[in-house]
Motif scaffolding. Sequence first.
Motif, short mmCIF file in Angstrom:
data_model
loop_
_atom_site.label_atom_id
_atom_site.label_comp_id
_atom_site.label_asym_id
_atom_site.label_seq_id
_atom_site.Cartn_x
_atom_site.Cartn_y
_atom_site.Cartn_z
N LEU A 107 0.55 -1.28 -0.10
CA LEU A 107 0.22 0.12 0.14
C LEU A 107 0.82 1.38 0.12
CD1 LEU A 107 -2.96 -0.96 2.64
CD2 LEU A 107 -3.11 -1.10 0.02
N GLY A 108 -0.09 2.32 -0.64
CA GLY A 108 1.37 3.79 -1.08
C GLY A 108 0.98 4.47 0.41
N THR A 109 1.53 4.76 0.88
CA THR A 109 1.43 5.74 2.42
C THR A 109 1.02 6.94 1.59
OG1 THR A 109 3.64 6.31 1.95
CG2 THR A 109 2.80 4.53 3.68
N SER A 110 0.93 7.82 0.93
CA SER A 110 0.55 8.91 0.17
C SER A 110 -0.87 8.56 -0.26
CB SER A 110 0.92 8.95 -1.18
OG SER A 110 0.61 8.02 -2.23
N ASP A 111 -1.57 7.44 0.03
CA ASP A 111 -3.41 6.62 -0.48
C ASP A 111 -4.37 7.58 0.44
OD1 ASP A 111 -5.71 6.01 -0.61
OD2 ASP A 111 -4.62 3.56 -1.45
N PHE A 114 -4.93 4.79 3.23
CA PHE A 114 -3.90 3.28 3.81
C PHE A 114 -4.32 3.17 4.87
CE2 PHE A 114 -0.45 3.12 6.02
CZ PHE A 114 -0.05 2.00 5.93
N GLU A 115 -4.65 3.96 5.66
CA GLU A 115 -5.06 3.45 7.01
C GLU A 115 -6.60 2.39 6.93
OE1 GLU A 115 -3.47 3.93 9.35
OE2 GLU A 115 -2.45 5.70 8.82
N ARG A 117 -7.14 0.77 4.37
CA ARG A 117 -7.51 -0.71 4.22
C ARG A 117 -6.24 -1.17 4.46
NH1 ARG A 117 -8.79 1.08 -1.25
NH2 ARG A 117 -8.45 2.59 -1.95
N ALA A 118 -5.32 -0.81 5.34
CA ALA A 118 -4.04 -1.59 6.60
C ALA A 118 -5.24 -2.50 7.31
CB ALA A 118 -3.12 -0.46 6.20
N THR A 127 -0.30 -8.44 5.88
CA THR A 127 0.49 -7.60 5.96
C THR A 127 0.07 -6.17 4.99
OG1 THR A 127 2.45 -8.14 5.10
CG2 THR A 127 2.11 -8.37 7.63
N LYS A 128 -0.03 -5.14 5.28
CA LYS A 128 0.59 -4.10 3.80
C LYS A 128 1.14 -3.52 2.97
CE LYS A 128 2.30 -0.30 7.18
NZ LYS A 128 2.48 -0.83 8.65
N ASN A 129 2.63 -4.55 3.34
CA ASN A 129 3.25 -5.03 2.00
C ASN A 129 3.98 -6.34 2.25
OD1 ASN A 129 3.67 -2.01 1.93
ND2 ASN A 129 4.21 -1.86 3.59
#
Length: 253
Positions: A107-111, A114-115, A117-118, A127-129
Amino acid sequence: MTRENMIPRSRPLNAATANGDDTSQDQPDNIAALIPFWDMANHRQGRVTSFFNVGTQEMESAAQSDFKAGEQIFIHYGDRANADLMIHNGFINPTNPKDYICIKLGLGTSDPLFEQRAKLLLLMQITKNTDLKVLPPPTYISPQLLAFVRVFNMNAQQLEHWITSERAMDLLHIDCALETTLESKTWQYLQTRLMLLLRVFPTTLEADEEQLAAYKKGELYFCYVEAMVLEYRVLEKRILAAALEYARQRVKA
């Protein structure tokens, strides 16, 4: 590394522990060991029949089938993909039923979502990555990969719905009831990603298959390592190509 086996560490009472100075807590639970004879057994697909007996401090291994005197004894190294077998053991299994290809997603932190989705991924213990599996037919796409891509393509309302739902694990299932638009975006994303992975290779699957066939007929020379890498590349591309075709069919549906 193929000769290094991790076994439980025995912790006999020593002078330090007798004096109340217990340093055993600082020791790792396992220790690397060499196991003669057993360590020389070659791999055959099956089930793990080797276990370390803590009580006797011995490795115990049972045969998977009957064998006669003079015949080679095989053991199962575990459910390893061909990439692991090649890197750690120096061979591949062309008919490996446990083979898979890992692709890295994150997941891109700029999304802005993001929170959310994570959080939804965490509910499914993803996990997110992470590295996620593309599988051989008839499965093609692992449940975790499918769930990740579904979450990646959700809008804010859909994320909120599944985060608050008690059925978040349903996202791991191929037949999960989802909005048509989301499901279409999911399979379109997978189709594009698999297509890009195949385009990275400098050669096509067909060209590699022709070379491999020529090698097996004795018409082309490769050393053992070159031949193994070529065959691995063919197997890898076949998995990706089959999954790509499957994703295409899901997009059409």
